[in-house]
Design a protein around this motif. Sequence first.
Motif, PDB file in Angstrom:
ATOM      1  N   TYR A 144       0.744  -1.061   0.049  1.00 48.63           N
ATOM      2  CA  TYR A 144       0.073  -0.164   0.127  1.00 48.63           C
ATOM      3  C   TYR A 144       0.802   1.196  -0.040  1.00 48.63           C
ATOM      4  O   TYR A 144       1.872   1.247   0.742  1.00 48.63           O
ATOM      5  N   ARG A 177      -8.346   2.550   2.010  1.00 48.88           N
ATOM      6  CA  ARG A 177      -8.869   1.130   1.567  1.00 48.88           C
ATOM      7  C   ARG A 177      -9.321   1.301   0.249  1.00 48.88           C
ATOM      8  O   ARG A 177     -10.110   2.335   0.125  1.00 48.88           O
ATOM      9  N   SER A 194     -13.937  -2.071  -3.677  1.00 42.47           N
ATOM     10  CA  SER A 194     -14.105  -3.321  -4.286  1.00 42.47           C
ATOM     11  C   SER A 194     -14.489  -3.085  -5.832  1.00 42.47           C
ATOM     12  O   SER A 194     -15.284  -2.171  -6.042  1.00 42.47           O
ATOM     13  N   CYS A 202      -9.525 -13.062   8.279  1.00 45.95           N
ATOM     14  CA  CYS A 202      -9.950 -11.743   7.648  1.00 45.95           C
ATOM     15  C   CYS A 202     -11.231 -11.242   8.252  1.00 45.95           C
ATOM     16  O   CYS A 202     -12.214 -11.883   8.080  1.00 45.95           O
ATOM     17  N   TRP A 242     -13.412  -9.091   7.242  1.00 47.66           N
ATOM     18  CA  TRP A 242     -14.626  -8.815   6.211  1.00 47.66           C
ATOM     19  C   TRP A 242     -14.938  -9.989   5.645  1.00 47.66           C
ATOM     20  O   TRP A 242     -16.122 -10.397   5.400  1.00 47.66           O
ATOM     21  N   MET A 289      -0.147 -14.202   3.839  1.00 49.15           N
ATOM     22  CA  MET A 289      -0.301 -13.215   2.720  1.00 49.15           C
ATOM     23  C   MET A 289       0.882 -12.310   2.258  1.00 49.15           C
ATOM     24  O   MET A 289       1.094 -11.385   2.996  1.00 49.15           O
ATOM     25  N   TRP A 331      -2.886 -13.856  -1.351  1.00 51.11           N
ATOM     26  CA  TRP A 331      -3.553 -14.747  -0.752  1.00 51.11           C
ATOM     27  C   TRP A 331      -3.174 -16.246  -1.489  1.00 51.11           C
ATOM     28  O   TRP A 331      -3.272 -16.093  -2.613  1.00 51.11           O
ATOM     29  N   ARG A 359      -6.936  -4.779  -6.412  1.00 51.67           N
ATOM     30  CA  ARG A 359      -6.386  -5.588  -5.350  1.00 51.67           C
ATOM     31  C   ARG A 359      -7.099  -6.914  -5.394  1.00 51.67           C
ATOM     32  O   ARG A 359      -8.285  -7.008  -5.917  1.00 51.67           O
ATOM     33  N   THR A 407      -8.531  -9.278  -2.811  1.00 51.91           N
ATOM     34  CA  THR A 407      -9.123  -9.475  -1.680  1.00 51.91           C
ATOM     35  C   THR A 407     -10.081 -10.460  -1.471  1.00 51.91           C
ATOM     36  O   THR A 407     -10.566 -11.179  -2.241  1.00 51.91           O
ATOM     37  N   VAL A 408     -10.056 -11.020  -0.077  1.00 49.28           N
ATOM     38  CA  VAL A 408     -11.194 -12.093   0.126  1.00 49.28           C
ATOM     39  C   VAL A 408     -12.032 -11.084   1.172  1.00 49.28           C
ATOM     40  O   VAL A 408     -11.661  -9.911   1.656  1.00 49.28           O
ATOM     41  N   PRO A 409     -13.254 -11.309   1.030  1.00 51.25           N
ATOM     42  CA  PRO A 409     -13.997 -12.513   0.551  1.00 51.25           C
ATOM     43  C   PRO A 409     -14.266 -12.422  -0.992  1.00 51.25           C
ATOM     44  O   PRO A 409     -14.322 -11.339  -1.442  1.00 51.25           O
ATOM     45  N   ASN A 431     -16.921  -8.959  -4.477  1.00 46.96           N
ATOM     46  CA  ASN A 431     -15.805  -9.087  -3.505  1.00 46.96           C
ATOM     47  C   ASN A 431     -16.039  -7.835  -2.771  1.00 46.96           C
ATOM     48  O   ASN A 431     -15.017  -7.624  -1.992  1.00 46.96           O
ATOM     49  N   GLU A 432     -17.297  -7.446  -2.333  1.00 51.26           N
ATOM     50  CA  GLU A 432     -17.585  -6.460  -1.188  1.00 51.26           C
ATOM     51  C   GLU A 432     -18.355  -7.281   0.032  1.00 51.26           C
ATOM     52  O   GLU A 432     -19.529  -7.584  -0.547  1.00 51.26           O
ATOM     53  N   SER A 433     -17.665  -7.501   1.192  1.00 52.80           N
ATOM     54  CA  SER A 433     -18.370  -8.242   2.151  1.00 52.80           C
ATOM     55  C   SER A 433     -19.632  -7.565   2.588  1.00 52.80           C
ATOM     56  O   SER A 433     -20.824  -8.197   3.036  1.00 52.80           O
ATOM     57  N   TYR A 444      -7.119  -0.847  11.240  1.00 55.73           N
ATOM     58  CA  TYR A 444      -6.091  -0.756   9.961  1.00 55.73           C
ATOM     59  C   TYR A 444      -5.392   0.446   9.898  1.00 55.73           C
ATOM     60  O   TYR A 444      -4.129   0.820   9.582  1.00 55.73           O
TER      61      TYR A 444
END
Length: 326
Positions: A14, A25, A28, A63, A65, A91, A96, A130, A132-134, A147-149, A195
């Motif tokens: 970052y 951040r 997503s 994670c 999220w 990670m 991941w 990026r 990311t999970v989930p 990919n947006e929790s 964060y």
Amino acid sequence: MGMLQEGRWVDIGYDTTASQGKFVRTQSQWRHWITAEGQAGPHGASGFAAEPGRYHLYVSLACPWAHRTLILRQLKQLQKLISVSVVHPLMLENGWTFARDFPRTDGDPLYQLDYLYQLYQKADPQATTRVTVPVLWDKHRETIVSNESADIVRMLNTAFTEMAAITPDYYPQELQPQIDALNAWIYPQINNGVYQAGFATSQQAYDSAADAVFDGLDKAEEILSQQRYLAGEQLTEADIRLWTTLIRFDDVYVTHFKCHRRRISDYPNLYGYLRDIYQQPGIADTVDLRHICHHYYRSHPHLNPAGIVPDRLQHDWLAPHHRDAG
Ligand SMILES: N[C@@H](CCC(=O)N[C@@H](CS)C(=O)NCC(=O)O)C(=O)O
């Protein structure tokens, strides 16, 4: 840590130089919705109808999220309708991974890929994003639904109602304004605030993030001194969103992200609330402190170069919480 740039994996962290040391951040990029009939949701394309077995959820147990989505899958009893798999907790330069040399990892059950970024490449070979999970994946169309929790939590709450067991609504209409208002400060001050404290690269950015975190926790403590849950006597989405940060706080955010002014176990109401939710059916199974601690302490070499994982705190999350006493 890295990202995809025009479809190619690049190992970069970052960059906080453009934001005076503040961690920002990114948004997503896949924001479609599963809906009962496949009609379009609040945004994104149509064509993602709720069907048993069609969707797969890629999560990390580390994670917060991803954890929200895993909890909704439990609470809504969607285990048989939506499959799930767990990535490796570390990670690093490849992001991941689907490595299997850690307990409770599943590899990639769909395509036997090595890295999560390859799944993103499958969804869009030219993506700049990026990784990311989930990730909520559509096995039929072989693409990412979302990919947006925050969106995934909402769709799991409603999209499968016709085919799943009867369960509570975690975003009921009459409480929506209240839940939205709670999310509006809990996300920036607490969920993302930890964060921002941890990843700050200037004293000022750290100071203001840490102030925001503890202001937020004080506010939540006050609300929870009056009522069992954030929106009243009923568990809602707002609680799940706060809780995934609380459960990681004492083990990780206090030390690793320098949020050490107080611990959750120092707040009587927040701590009772943490135990109350932990003790609800299906929730404890979603909590894995080994994944959580190994991920954070070993995936950020700029914060913890030797990757030492501190020894474990002794929690008694099964102790009586007395929050249902009325
Ligand atoms: N807005 C996303 C954020 C998810 C997110 O940032 N996940 C972290 C793990 S806790 C991640 O995968 N980070 C990888 C990266 O940023 O490169 C959501 O809520 O779903």
